[in-house]
Design an enzyme around this catalytic site. Structure first.
Site, short mmCIF file in Angstrom:
data_model
loop_
_atom_site.label_atom_id
_atom_site.label_comp_id
_atom_site.label_asym_id
_atom_site.label_seq_id
_atom_site.Cartn_x
_atom_site.Cartn_y
_atom_site.Cartn_z
N SER A 146 0.84 -1.19 0.00
CA SER A 146 0.00 0.00 0.00
C SER A 146 0.88 1.24 0.00
CB SER A 146 -0.87 0.01 1.27
OG SER A 146 -1.37 1.31 1.54
N TYR A 159 -3.23 -0.13 10.03
CA TYR A 159 -3.08 -0.51 8.62
C TYR A 159 -1.70 -0.14 8.12
CZ TYR A 159 -4.43 -0.70 3.64
OH TYR A 159 -4.51 -0.98 2.29
#
Ligand code: NAP
Ligand code: GCO
Length: 266
Positions: A146, A159
């Site tokens: 990501s 996250y």
């Protein structure tokens, strides 16, 4: 490099969490390059939904119910796949969740759940799949990282920690198993329009676009959100022989967002 360098003919590809979203798009691209598709999800209804979607796309996929955080279940799942479909040549660790909560308001339980699925899951599945790749003499592992493998932002502490860890797990697998002709790389999607980011694109009560939607579009040279299909080609490249000397890299597919200072607000 030959004309078949990008072919995945004869290869078995496992994409985790691929009933829909990015995983589904990557699986569809890999099927288009000739791979046999295996996927899992945590609910039978989602596996069934995924099987129907693959069938509609003309893909005879193999779907299994499996939670990537459950090591015993993953080991049994991989053994079942190896018996029923074949040894896994390509693994895409795609399954993941996000919880957007300000860090000091986030429970340790919620933090642990994100780490468990987004980081422990790829460890568990990779650990189960690598022995078969060693036996076969080759393997490709692609971890879906990501932009949060590189950046932080408000409310995504768990996250970002998970995806930062996944970047380093990628580099470590590459380092430890490169000698067995296993390449492990990451794909770092930018902001992609999937159910996971739907809350960031919701229309406002006055009908205007979500402020975050406007922010991302102004920060992306292409002036748009990515779509899951934008990730298919990069994934086929990293799954194919064309990338046999690419190892431990994170390929960012972000439309240039990380290169761009951003457009002056109008
Ligand atoms: P998504 O639409 O939320 O899909 C995630 C998939 O993972 C779902 O099928 C989900 O199944 C499955 N899953 C969740 N927990 C699981 C578990 N414990 N075991 C097995 N499967 C599980 O997300 P997405 O946008 O397609 O994202 C896919 C991957 O790309 C994720 O790793 C995400 O972090 C990453 N990513 C997304 C973006 C983006 O902008 N969308 C950008 C960068 C990276 P259920 O529906 O049953 O929960
Ligand atoms: C968020 C988004 C991002 C994207 C993606 C960006 O809340 O910031 O969900 O985390 O999902 O990971 O690369």
């Amino acid at each position: 490099m030959s004309s078949t360098s990008f072919s995945l003919e004869g290869k078995v590809a496992l994409i985790t969490g691929a009933s829909y979203g990015i995983g589904f798009a990557i699986a569809r691209a890999m099927a288009g390059a000739g791979a046999t598709i295996v996927f899992n999800d945590i609910k039978q209804e989602l596996v069934d939904k995924g099987l129907a979607a693959y069938k509609e796309a003309g893909i005879q996929a193999h779907g299994y119910v499996c939670d990537v955080t459950n090591e015993d279940a993953v080991n049994a799942f991989v053994a079942e796949v190896e018996a029923e479909v074949g040894t896994i040549d390509i693994l895409v660790n795609n399954a993941g969740i996000i919880k957007r909560i300000p860090m000091i308001e986030m429970s340790a339980k919620d933090f642990r759940q994100v780490i468990d699925i987004d980081l422990n899951g790829p460890f568990i599945v990779s650990k189960a799949v690598i022995p078969g790749m060693i036996r076969k003499g080759h393997g490709k592992i692609i971890n879906i990282c990501s932009m949060m493998s590189e950046f932080g932002r408000e409310t995504v502490s768990a996250y970002a920690a998970a995806k930062g860890g996944l970047k380093m797990l990628t580099r470590n697998i590459a380092s430890e198993y490169g000698e067995y002709n296993i390449q492990c790389n990451g794909i770092g999607p930018g902001y992609i329009a999937t159910p996971q980011t739907a809350p960031l694109r919701e229309k406002q009560p006055d009908g205007s676009r979500h402020p975050f939607d406007q922010f991302i579009v102004s920060k992306t040279p292409a002036g748009r959100w990515g779509v899951a299909e934008d990730l298919g080609g990069p994934a086929v490249f990293l799954a194919s022989e064309a990338s046999d000397f690419v190892n431990g890299q994170i390929l960012y597919v972000d439309g240039g967002i990380q290169a761009y200072i951003g457009k002056q607000p109008s």
